[in-house]
Write a protein that holds these residues in place. Structure first.
Motif, PDB file in Angstrom:
ATOM      1  N   ILE A 183     -55.813   5.508  54.621  1.00  0.00           N
ATOM      2  CA  ILE A 183     -56.607   6.674  55.004  1.00  0.00           C
ATOM      3  C   ILE A 183     -57.404   6.327  56.257  1.00  0.00           C
ATOM      4  CG2 ILE A 183     -58.502   8.219  54.318  1.00  0.00           C
ATOM      5  CD1 ILE A 183     -57.634   7.816  51.420  1.00  0.00           C
ATOM      6  N   THR A 184     -57.418   7.232  57.222  1.00  0.00           N
ATOM      7  CA  THR A 184     -58.211   7.046  58.433  1.00  0.00           C
ATOM      8  C   THR A 184     -59.178   8.215  58.574  1.00  0.00           C
ATOM      9  OG1 THR A 184     -56.392   5.886  59.521  1.00  0.00           O
ATOM     10  CG2 THR A 184     -58.162   6.700  60.926  1.00  0.00           C
ATOM     11  N   ILE A 185     -60.460   7.888  58.690  1.00  0.00           N
ATOM     12  CA  ILE A 185     -61.506   8.899  58.842  1.00  0.00           C
ATOM     13  C   ILE A 185     -62.006   8.855  60.284  1.00  0.00           C
ATOM     14  CG2 ILE A 185     -63.780   9.672  58.068  1.00  0.00           C
ATOM     15  CD1 ILE A 185     -63.230   8.212  55.424  1.00  0.00           C
ATOM     16  N   VAL A 186     -61.927   9.986  60.968  1.00  0.00           N
ATOM     17  CA  VAL A 186     -62.357  10.088  62.366  1.00  0.00           C
ATOM     18  C   VAL A 186     -63.458  11.147  62.455  1.00  0.00           C
ATOM     19  CG1 VAL A 186     -61.652  10.653  64.725  1.00  0.00           C
ATOM     20  CG2 VAL A 186     -60.086   9.419  63.211  1.00  0.00           C
ATOM     21  N   GLY A 187     -64.514  10.837  63.194  1.00  0.00           N
ATOM     22  CA  GLY A 187     -65.603  11.801  63.358  1.00  0.00           C
ATOM     23  C   GLY A 187     -66.595  11.316  64.386  1.00  0.00           C
TER      24      GLY A 187
ATOM     25  N   ALA B 299     -66.093  -4.837  54.273  1.00  0.00           N
ATOM     26  CA  ALA B 299     -64.785  -5.131  53.689  1.00  0.00           C
ATOM     27  C   ALA B 299     -64.868  -6.124  52.533  1.00  0.00           C
ATOM     28  CB  ALA B 299     -63.837  -5.663  54.768  1.00  0.00           C
ATOM     29  N   GLU B 300     -66.002  -6.801  52.385  1.00  0.00           N
ATOM     30  CA  GLU B 300     -66.189  -7.720  51.261  1.00  0.00           C
ATOM     31  C   GLU B 300     -66.375  -6.967  49.945  1.00  0.00           C
ATOM     32  OE1 GLU B 300     -66.546 -11.137  50.804  1.00  0.00           O
ATOM     33  OE2 GLU B 300     -65.686 -11.456  52.774  1.00  0.00           O
TER      34      GLU B 300
ATOM     35  N   ARG C  59     -60.881   0.165  49.934  1.00  0.00           N
ATOM     36  CA  ARG C  59     -61.555  -0.931  50.633  1.00  0.00           C
ATOM     37  C   ARG C  59     -61.328  -0.738  52.130  1.00  0.00           C
ATOM     38  NH1 ARG C  59     -63.184  -6.362  49.224  1.00  0.00           N
ATOM     39  NH2 ARG C  59     -62.569  -5.955  47.071  1.00  0.00           N
ATOM     40  N   VAL C  60     -62.324  -1.049  52.927  1.00  0.00           N
ATOM     41  CA  VAL C  60     -62.155  -0.981  54.377  1.00  0.00           C
ATOM     42  C   VAL C  60     -61.111  -2.009  54.797  1.00  0.00           C
ATOM     43  CG1 VAL C  60     -63.294  -1.340  56.606  1.00  0.00           C
ATOM     44  CG2 VAL C  60     -64.477  -0.099  54.799  1.00  0.00           C
TER      45      VAL C  60
ATOM     46  N   ILE D 116     -62.614   5.008  61.016  1.00  0.00           N
ATOM     47  CA  ILE D 116     -62.779   4.109  59.875  1.00  0.00           C
ATOM     48  C   ILE D 116     -61.437   3.969  59.159  1.00  0.00           C
ATOM     49  CG2 ILE D 116     -63.982   3.721  57.699  1.00  0.00           C
ATOM     50  CD1 ILE D 116     -66.222   5.546  58.881  1.00  0.00           C
ATOM     51  N   PRO D 117     -60.839   2.775  59.186  1.00  0.00           N
ATOM     52  CA  PRO D 117     -59.562   2.547  58.485  1.00  0.00           C
ATOM     53  C   PRO D 117     -59.810   2.100  57.043  1.00  0.00           C
ATOM     54  CG  PRO D 117     -60.096   0.650  59.837  1.00  0.00           C
ATOM     55  CD  PRO D 117     -61.253   1.606  59.965  1.00  0.00           C
ATOM     56  N   ILE D 118     -59.162   2.766  56.108  1.00  0.00           N
ATOM     57  CA  ILE D 118     -59.345   2.478  54.686  1.00  0.00           C
ATOM     58  C   ILE D 118     -57.979   2.301  54.043  1.00  0.00           C
ATOM     59  CG2 ILE D 118     -60.057   3.524  52.482  1.00  0.00           C
ATOM     60  CD1 ILE D 118     -62.355   4.845  53.988  1.00  0.00           C
ATOM     61  N   THR D 119     -57.885   1.358  53.123  1.00  0.00           N
ATOM     62  CA  THR D 119     -56.644   1.202  52.358  1.00  0.00           C
ATOM     63  C   THR D 119     -56.937   1.339  50.869  1.00  0.00           C
ATOM     64  OG1 THR D 119     -54.644  -0.141  52.111  1.00  0.00           O
ATOM     65  CG2 THR D 119     -56.742  -1.308  52.057  1.00  0.00           C
ATOM     66  N   CYS D 120     -55.981   1.898  50.154  1.00  0.00           N
ATOM     67  CA  CYS D 120     -56.101   2.079  48.707  1.00  0.00           C
ATOM     68  C   CYS D 120     -54.903   1.380  48.063  1.00  0.00           C
ATOM     69  CB  CYS D 120     -56.112   3.563  48.346  1.00  0.00           C
ATOM     70  SG  CYS D 120     -57.336   4.544  49.258  1.00  0.00           S
ATOM     71  N   CYS D 121     -55.127   0.183  47.530  1.00  0.00           N
ATOM     72  CA  CYS D 121     -54.018  -0.578  46.936  1.00  0.00           C
ATOM     73  C   CYS D 121     -53.403   0.186  45.776  1.00  0.00           C
ATOM     74  CB  CYS D 121     -54.522  -1.944  46.496  1.00  0.00           C
ATOM     75  SG  CYS D 121     -55.011  -3.004  47.885  1.00  0.00           S
ATOM     76  N   ASN D 122     -54.235   0.820  44.974  1.00  0.00           N
ATOM     77  CA  ASN D 122     -53.744   1.770  43.978  1.00  0.00           C
ATOM     78  C   ASN D 122     -53.755   3.134  44.663  1.00  0.00           C
ATOM     79  OD1 ASN D 122     -53.388   3.669  41.929  1.00  0.00           O
ATOM     80  ND2 ASN D 122     -54.568   2.494  40.432  1.00  0.00           N
ATOM     81  N   PRO D 123     -52.603   3.716  44.982  1.00  0.00           N
ATOM     82  CA  PRO D 123     -52.561   4.862  45.886  1.00  0.00           C
ATOM     83  C   PRO D 123     -52.862   6.212  45.244  1.00  0.00           C
ATOM     84  CG  PRO D 123     -50.336   4.289  45.227  1.00  0.00           C
ATOM     85  CD  PRO D 123     -51.247   3.265  44.592  1.00  0.00           C
ATOM     86  N   PHE D 124     -53.178   6.221  43.950  1.00  0.00           N
ATOM     87  CA  PHE D 124     -53.283   7.503  43.245  1.00  0.00           C
ATOM     88  C   PHE D 124     -54.724   7.984  43.129  1.00  0.00           C
ATOM     89  CE2 PHE D 124     -49.602   5.230  41.332  1.00  0.00           C
ATOM     90  CZ  PHE D 124     -48.621   6.006  41.932  1.00  0.00           C
ATOM     91  N   TRP D 125     -54.899   9.281  43.362  1.00  0.00           N
ATOM     92  CA  TRP D 125     -56.181   9.930  43.113  1.00  0.00           C
ATOM     93  C   TRP D 125     -56.302  10.195  41.611  1.00  0.00           C
ATOM     94  CZ3 TRP D 125     -59.718  10.816  46.999  1.00  0.00           C
ATOM     95  CH2 TRP D 125     -59.253  10.734  48.320  1.00  0.00           C
TER      96      TRP D 125
END
Length: 293
Positions: A65-69, A92-93, A112-113, A130-139
């Protein structure tokens, strides 16, 4: 008007809100990518003389996920203060979760960032990516779904005259079978909770449809004991809670047991025990998982 917004909460409880009305201004529907849909990988094989491929399986990839603003103020001191605050929270920690909200619709995802949040000055406002990754991809929904089996059911009756047979305050639900409905888009793990109100020996949970089961061995539960079994990927395990102490109980799971997943739709379970089944209560918790918001 109602707008979409994203709320980032790290494991320390620190929060950033991204949306049209936030000082961290972001048009979620236009300036955020990755919140809908997930990339997947198909596994297949073929052999000489075969036309096409043979399907083996597939997996969903991690979600990016990338958040831009932009920081919505022109006061330089305030801009620097807000940038420092964002950098501190977007650590990111730290584990975090992202909450999507539109009117009464809410979905949550662990995240996690991933990489460095970028803050860049423009002619008017400071922009951020802001770059974000979701290792578990499900909402998932905010709260777990819960299904009790053979729990006590309230049955309060208050009359001015007390009958000779007394007042019924509650009764034990007699069924040991329950249907757990998974209304999500994919299979889901679950959390099974066995509670003893008396002596129970070797409780078991059986999937009536598949004949898979989770059974505990060398186990004698006494009143007040709670055994919790988690079948979710990345969280598999078992614990016993007795007199406030939590004990690792994984070694008491029978080797032929399956860490069962809930299929999409109906899942019929029944529970039993070698002895003391009438002193056993069970609850199944799960989170419906969705491919997008």
């Amino acid at each position: 008007m109602d707008y979409e917004k994203l709320t980032y909460i790290n494991s320390r409880g620190e929060t950033l809100e991204f949306g049209i009305t936030s000082v961290y201004h972001c048009n979620v529907s236009k300036d955020v990518t990755g919140i809908a849909g997930i990339d997947n990988t198909i596994y297949k094989t073929n052999s000489m003389g075969q036309h096409g491929d043979t399907y083996i399986g597939q997996r969903y990839e991690a979600r990016d996920i990338t958040i831009v603003g932009n920081i919505n103020t022109t006061d330089k001191d305030r801009v620097l203060e807000l940038r420092r605050k964002a950098e501190k929270i977007l650590n990111a920690e730290l584990d975090a979760k992202l909450i999507y909200t539109y009117k009464d619709f809410v979905r949550v995802i662990d995240c996690r960032v991933d990489g460095r949040p970028v803050f860049k000055s423009s002619k008017v406002f400071m922009q951020f990516t802001i770059p974000i990754t979701c290792c578990n991809p499900f909402w998932r929904e905010e709260a777990e779904a819960k299904k009790d089996i053979a729990a006590w059911v309230s049955s309060w009756e208050f009359d001015f005259e007390i009958p000779e047979e007394g007042i019924e305050l509650g009764y034990r639900e007699p069924s040991v079978i329950v249907n757990v409905y998974n209304e999500g888009d994919v299979r889901s793990g679950m959390r099974v909770e066995f509670r003893a109100i008396g002596t129970v020996v070797n409780p078991v949970l059986l999937n009536v449809n598949t004949q898979e089961y989770i059974k505990l061995i060398d186990t004698t539960m006494v009143a007040g004991d709670v055994i919790t079994i988690n079948t979710d990927y990345g969280s598999k395990g078992a614990t016993l809670t007795r007199d406030g102490e939590v004990i690792d109980y994984f070694r008491h799971i029978d080797v032929d047991s399956t860490f069962m997943q809930l299929a999409i739709g109906d899942n019929v379970f029944r529970y039993d025990a070698e002895s003391g089944v009438t002193a056993l209560e069970a609850t199944i918790y799960h989170s419906n998982k969705y491919l997008g918001v």
